[in-house]
Design an enzyme around this catalytic site. Structure first.
Site, PDB file in Angstrom:
ATOM      1  N   HIS A  24     -63.026  69.487 112.841  1.00  0.00           N
ATOM      2  CA  HIS A  24     -62.981  70.037 111.490  1.00  0.00           C
ATOM      3  C   HIS A  24     -62.402  69.032 110.502  1.00  0.00           C
ATOM      4  CE1 HIS A  24     -62.030  72.638 108.126  1.00  0.00           C
ATOM      5  NE2 HIS A  24     -60.770  72.272 108.227  1.00  0.00           N
ATOM      6  N   TYR A  50     -61.765  74.053 121.658  1.00  0.00           N
ATOM      7  CA  TYR A  50     -62.545  75.265 121.381  1.00  0.00           C
ATOM      8  C   TYR A  50     -64.052  75.116 121.572  1.00  0.00           C
ATOM      9  CZ  TYR A  50     -62.802  73.039 116.726  1.00  0.00           C
ATOM     10  OH  TYR A  50     -62.979  72.166 115.691  1.00  0.00           O
ATOM     11  N   ARG A 105     -71.365  70.492 113.032  1.00  0.00           N
ATOM     12  CA  ARG A 105     -70.587  69.290 112.715  1.00  0.00           C
ATOM     13  C   ARG A 105     -70.215  68.604 114.013  1.00  0.00           C
ATOM     14  NH1 ARG A 105     -65.441  71.005 113.963  1.00  0.00           N
ATOM     15  NH2 ARG A 105     -64.921  73.024 113.088  1.00  0.00           N
TER      16      ARG A 105
END
Lengths: 321, 337
Positions: free
Chosen positions: B257, B266, B253
């Site tokens: 998120h 991250y 992706r």
């Protein structure tokens, strides 16, 4: 693997104690002295005896509804166990929990568990404690084939594998989840293949031969203790009794039960092995059997002489004080 | 010079017409462009919360293309805008959810965005709880088997959803009872912020299938035809009564998120750049051009989609908000109106 005389006889003694304990528990149940229900471990003795022989008092186990054998193999006090079954104040849970809730944290027994598969994440949590506190303690989780199809199994094994935790998963495949045969509950022949889905070793073990359970348990516990992570042990075994006391057992045949009893009894296999290898004589077995009977009777006497749990103190021990 | 015997194009060998692939491309592009506007509306303060499917377009469209509309059941998860569009939802339907309007087909403006639920499209309402869709899907498949119905079930989840126990129980039950269900796992490498290597100790989600005695296959989530091929084989297997399959679609992706996530904490920009080089929409466009579809047709398509999206946003904004007096509706069963 050569097993020394003392170890061999101790394994036999633990198995014999479990067998005798269960016989007496059923008698007491028949005399209406036990509240609730009991689940008999007879037939599966080699599993708990062989694996827990490698555990220290500061190692942990989690157990199941069929937990008497696990407690005994983790060196529980027989008197306190009977007292718990009989609802006595001197029992492990002051008579409040009964058969399915015997816990003894002084011996690392985190408890039997009435929830199928419920002990697995608890053992993983204990193993995480060992890792976080940098000790070499090990956790062993005993559960059945039915427990292996609960989500807790999946979550527990996955976390244990990712974090390389010191835990041994002992799947006691006694062929039936209550009434449901394993062939109707798994689409794989070899349940140990489940381990590969988590990236951990999976080993199928003859759970009726205590030499095998002792060997496999020793390897898995040693692997966990040296920090190499978890193992799944699938122990092929059989329960002689019904799922619970009074189970009509319409789901299996008498022939099947007799076949296991006659050919794959863990106590008989152990006797044969020990005699064949001349590690002990028949007189040694007689002596141990007598001692076991006496120990179990002392336990029953202790329980029957103890006061019943008092309803007045019922709310105690619900909250921490 | 003699012409060499014409070899079949990839789509032809999969039983697809070139027009099918053009339409797949259209929905992929539409999915991407809707996501773009959803994020903008969030940053403009018009949408409370969104989650978009950028990078998942081939995974979603290629797999959903195998679902027979109005026959098979689909139990999607919250990133499946592309699946919803294939099954007949419109751009406006998406923005009605974004704005939580009374006319939102999923929940009448009650649920958070992307909780697809559509009787006509045979999409079963999901729970926000991760992985709860799997047992629901297995239940629908069991119903098909018991009632001897023709439908199969295609259910979706991320790789993070393969860690909860629901996945385990659903996979085992489906395998034991040989149910007509396909588990499509969109492995986008992160369960919110948790990278896959911290999520599981095996290399592939597909490796888990063997533990249940069902096939596990891996599809390239940047290649819509590969996703279609692998999912189609799984659906055919389910339709033939041969039981379930796990299809792992490896993708990435591009966006955080959700609109509330900061992915810079991250993962690296370099990692994203490497995946952008394999972009599923670019790949599909290159394939169509190579198959002699005119570049102008693809460009016109982009313009049409953009115009449709702007009209959808305006129309959705003008639709009524839910009436607070109806808040308790849909909590308990009611007679159909």
């Amino acid at each position: 693997m050569n097993i020394a005389r003392d170890t061999a006889l101790e394994l036999y003694r633990v198995m014999g104690t479990i067998r005798r304990f269960e016989q007496r528990a059923e008698q007491l149940f028949g005399e209406n002295k036990i509240w609730g229900t009991i689940h008999n471990y007879s037939g599966q003795e080699a599993v708990a005896a062989g694996v827990s022989a490698h555990l220290r008092d500061d190692d942990w186990i989690t157990s199941t509804h069929r937990g008497h054998g696990h407690c005994i193999a983790k060196r529980a006090d027989l008197g306190k166990m009977f007292a718990e079954l009989l609802g006595r104040e001197t029992g492990y849970c002051r008579g409040r929990g009964g058969s399915m809730h015997i816990a003894d944290t002084s011996k690392g027994n985190l408890g039997a568990n009435g929830i199928v598969g419920g002990g697995i994440p608890i053992a993983v949590g204990a193993a995480l404690t060992a890792k976080q506190t940098k000790t070499d303690r090990v956790a062993v989780s005993y559960f059945g084939d039915g427990g292996a199809n609960q989500g807790t199994f999946h979550e527990g094994l996955n976390l244990a594998a990712i974090w390389a935790l010191p835990v041994v998963f002992v799947l006691e495949n006694n062929q039936y989840a209550e009434t449901n045969p394993v062939r109707d509950a798994f689409a794989v022949e070899d349940i140990a293949t489940r381990a590969a889905g988590y990236g951990m070793p999976g080993v199928t073990v003859n759970g009726q031969d205590v030499r095998e359970t002792y060997r496999a348990g020793g390897e898995a516990v040693a692997r966990a203790r040296r920090g190499d992570g978890p193992t799944l042990l699938v122990m092929d075994t059989y329960r002689y009794g019904g799922h619970y006391y009074g189970d009509p057992q319409v789901y299996r045949s008498k022939e099947e039960i007799e076949e296991w009893r006659a050919k794959r009894d863990p106590l008989a296999i152990a006797r044969d092995w020990i005699l064949t290898e001349k590690l002990a004589s028949p007189a040694d077995f007689d002596r141990i059997d007598t001692e076991v009977d006496a120990a179990v009777e002392r336990g029953v006497k202790f329980a029957e002489a103890s006061p019943p749990a008092s309803p007045i103190t019922l709310p105690e021990d619900v909250y921490a004080t | 010079m003699k012409m060499a015997a014409r070899t079949k194009a990839r789509h032809e060998s999969l039983g697809l017409s070139l027009e099918d692939v053009v339409q797949m491309y259209r929905v992929m592009l539409q999915t991407r462009m809707i996501g773009e506007r959803m994020m903008q509306l969030n940053r403009m303060g018009k949408a409370m919360f969104v989650g978009v499917a950028d990078g998942h377009e081939a995974a979603e469209v290629g797999s959903a293309w195998c679902i027979r509309k109005g026959v098979d059941w689909c139990v999607p998860y919250y990133r499946d805008v592309g699946v919803a569009l294939v099954l007949g939802q419109t751009a406006k339907d998406q923005f009605l959810g974004v704005f939580a309007k009374a006319t939102d087909p999923n929940s009448g403006g009650r649920q958070i965005v992307n909780q697809f639920s559509d009787v006509k499209a045979k999409m079963l309402s999901g729970s926000v709880h991760i992985a709860t869709q799997f047992p629901h899907a297995v239940g629908l498949a069991l119903a098909a088997k018991i009632r001897k119905q023709d439908h199969i079930v295609v259910t979706y989840g991320g790789e993070g959803a393969t860690s909860p126990g629901d996945f385990h129980e659903a996979m085992n039950f489906a395998a034991v009872h040989e149910l007509p269900v396909v588990f499509v796992i969109e492995n986008n490498q992160y369960a919110i912020s948790t990278p896959v290597k911290l999520q599981m100790a095996v290399a592939n989600v597909a490796d888990r299938a063997a533990a249940y005695g069902m096939p596990g296959v891996i599809a390239d989530g940047t290649d819509v035809l590969d996703v279609y091929e692998k999912t189609k084989q799984a659906c055919d297997r389910a339709r033939g009564g041969d039981g379930p399959t796990l299809v792992e679609v490896k993708c990435y992706r591009y966006r955080p998120h959700s609109s509330d996530d900061d992915d810079s904490r991250y993962r690296s920009k370099d990692e994203l750049q490497a995946w952008l080089q394999k972009d599923p929409i670019d790949k599909a466009a290159a394939y169509l051009l190579q198959q002699a579809v005119a570049a102008s047709r693809l460009e016109d398509m982009r313009q049409e989609i953009a115009a449709d999206i702007e009209a959808a946003i305006t129309a959705a904004e003008n639709d009524p908000d839910p009436d607070p007096a109806t808040l308790t509706r849909y909590v308990y069963g009611e007679d159909a109106e």
